[in-house]
Design a protein around this motif. Structure first.
Motif, short mmCIF file in Angstrom:
data_model
loop_
_atom_site.label_atom_id
_atom_site.label_comp_id
_atom_site.label_asym_id
_atom_site.label_seq_id
_atom_site.Cartn_x
_atom_site.Cartn_y
_atom_site.Cartn_z
N GLY A 16 0.80 -1.21 0.00
CA GLY A 16 0.00 0.00 0.00
C GLY A 16 0.84 1.26 0.00
N ALA A 17 1.93 1.25 0.75
CA ALA A 17 2.82 2.42 0.79
C ALA A 17 3.45 2.66 -0.58
CB ALA A 17 3.90 2.23 1.85
N ILE A 18 3.87 1.59 -1.22
CA ILE A 18 4.47 1.72 -2.56
C ILE A 18 3.44 2.25 -3.55
CG2 ILE A 18 5.45 0.43 -4.49
CD1 ILE A 18 6.78 -1.38 -2.34
N VAL A 19 2.25 1.68 -3.51
CA VAL A 19 1.19 2.12 -4.43
C VAL A 19 0.79 3.57 -4.14
CG1 VAL A 19 -1.21 1.75 -5.10
CG2 VAL A 19 0.34 -0.19 -4.91
N GLY A 20 0.72 3.94 -2.87
CA GLY A 20 0.39 5.32 -2.51
C GLY A 20 1.41 6.31 -3.03
N TYR A 21 2.69 5.96 -2.90
CA TYR A 21 3.72 6.86 -3.42
C TYR A 21 3.68 6.93 -4.94
CZ TYR A 21 8.11 9.09 -4.45
OH TYR A 21 9.05 9.96 -4.94
N LEU A 22 3.48 5.79 -5.59
CA LEU A 22 3.39 5.79 -7.05
C LEU A 22 2.19 6.60 -7.54
CD1 LEU A 22 4.42 2.14 -7.95
CD2 LEU A 22 5.73 4.23 -8.30
N ILE A 27 0.11 10.40 -10.70
CA ILE A 27 -1.17 11.11 -10.87
C ILE A 27 -1.17 12.38 -10.03
CG2 ILE A 27 -3.66 10.98 -10.58
CD1 ILE A 27 -3.32 7.91 -11.05
N GLY A 28 -1.04 12.22 -8.73
CA GLY A 28 -0.91 13.34 -7.81
C GLY A 28 -2.00 14.39 -7.93
N CYS A 29 -1.65 15.58 -7.47
CA CYS A 29 -2.58 16.70 -7.48
C CYS A 29 -1.81 17.93 -7.97
CB CYS A 29 -3.12 16.93 -6.08
SG CYS A 29 -4.33 18.24 -5.97
N VAL A 30 -2.16 18.40 -9.13
CA VAL A 30 -1.43 19.50 -9.75
C VAL A 30 -1.61 20.81 -8.99
CG1 VAL A 30 -1.15 20.82 -11.87
CG2 VAL A 30 -1.64 18.38 -11.99
N SER A 31 -2.82 21.07 -8.52
CA SER A 31 -3.09 22.36 -7.89
C SER A 31 -2.55 22.45 -6.46
CB SER A 31 -4.59 22.62 -7.88
OG SER A 31 -5.25 21.67 -7.07
N ALA A 35 -5.99 17.10 -0.18
CA ALA A 35 -5.45 16.82 1.15
C ALA A 35 -4.54 15.61 1.17
CB ALA A 35 -6.60 16.62 2.13
N ILE A 36 -4.87 14.57 0.45
CA ILE A 36 -4.09 13.33 0.51
C ILE A 36 -2.98 13.29 -0.53
CG2 ILE A 36 -4.22 10.82 0.27
CD1 ILE A 36 -7.04 11.01 1.44
N THR A 37 -3.27 13.66 -1.74
CA THR A 37 -2.32 13.45 -2.83
C THR A 37 -1.43 14.66 -3.14
OG1 THR A 37 -3.99 14.07 -4.47
CG2 THR A 37 -3.78 11.74 -3.93
N SER A 38 -1.50 15.71 -2.34
CA SER A 38 -0.66 16.87 -2.63
C SER A 38 0.76 16.71 -2.10
CB SER A 38 -1.28 18.14 -2.05
OG SER A 38 -1.37 18.03 -0.65
N LYS A 39 0.97 15.84 -1.11
CA LYS A 39 2.29 15.61 -0.53
C LYS A 39 2.60 14.12 -0.57
CE LYS A 39 1.82 19.46 2.65
NZ LYS A 39 1.72 19.84 4.04
N PRO A 40 3.86 13.75 -0.82
CA PRO A 40 4.19 12.33 -0.91
C PRO A 40 4.03 11.59 0.41
CG PRO A 40 6.17 13.66 -1.08
CD PRO A 40 5.01 14.60 -1.13
N LEU A 41 4.28 12.24 1.53
CA LEU A 41 4.14 11.57 2.83
C LEU A 41 2.68 11.21 3.09
CD1 LEU A 41 5.43 10.61 5.46
CD2 LEU A 41 4.97 12.87 6.39
N ASN A 42 1.77 12.15 2.84
CA ASN A 42 0.35 11.88 3.06
C ASN A 42 -0.13 10.74 2.18
OD1 ASN A 42 0.40 14.04 4.78
ND2 ASN A 42 -0.70 15.42 3.42
N SER A 43 0.25 10.76 0.94
CA SER A 43 -0.19 9.74 0.00
C SER A 43 0.38 8.37 0.37
CB SER A 43 0.25 10.13 -1.41
OG SER A 43 -0.22 9.22 -2.35
N THR A 44 1.63 8.34 0.79
CA THR A 44 2.27 7.08 1.18
C THR A 44 1.63 6.51 2.44
OG1 THR A 44 4.34 7.83 0.20
CG2 THR A 44 4.47 6.00 1.75
N LEU A 45 1.38 7.35 3.43
CA LEU A 45 0.76 6.87 4.67
C LEU A 45 -0.67 6.40 4.44
CD1 LEU A 45 2.06 9.47 7.28
CD2 LEU A 45 2.79 7.10 6.96
N TYR A 46 -1.41 7.12 3.62
CA TYR A 46 -2.77 6.71 3.32
C TYR A 46 -2.78 5.38 2.57
CZ TYR A 46 -7.58 6.92 1.67
OH TYR A 46 -8.89 6.62 1.41
N GLY A 47 -1.88 5.22 1.63
CA GLY A 47 -1.77 3.97 0.90
C GLY A 47 -1.39 2.82 1.82
#
Length: 66
Positions: A16-22, A27-31, A35-47
């Protein structure tokens, strides 16, 4: 929970952490307002959290007869 259960859940956290970071990287968030995908730490922890929860569904427990 047994050793096998911890192993399966830990594997889910890792996957999940790997998939969250990927997801953040590809994909991420351009703008930057997501809340989740704007920072790599948030996305990784959520994943990692979601991966652990999903893989934990596959852990079976022994039923006790009383």
């Amino acid at each position: 929970m047994s050793k096998k259960g911890y192993l399966i859940t830990g594997l889910g956290v890792l996957v999940g952490a790997i998939v969250g970071y990927l997801y953040y990287k590809e994909i991420g968030c351009v703008s930057g307002t997501c809340a989740i995908t704007s920072k790599p730490l948030n996305s990784t922890l959520y994943g990692a959290l979601m991966g652990g929860l999903v893989f934990n569904l596959f852990v079976t427990s022994k039923k006790k007869n009383t």
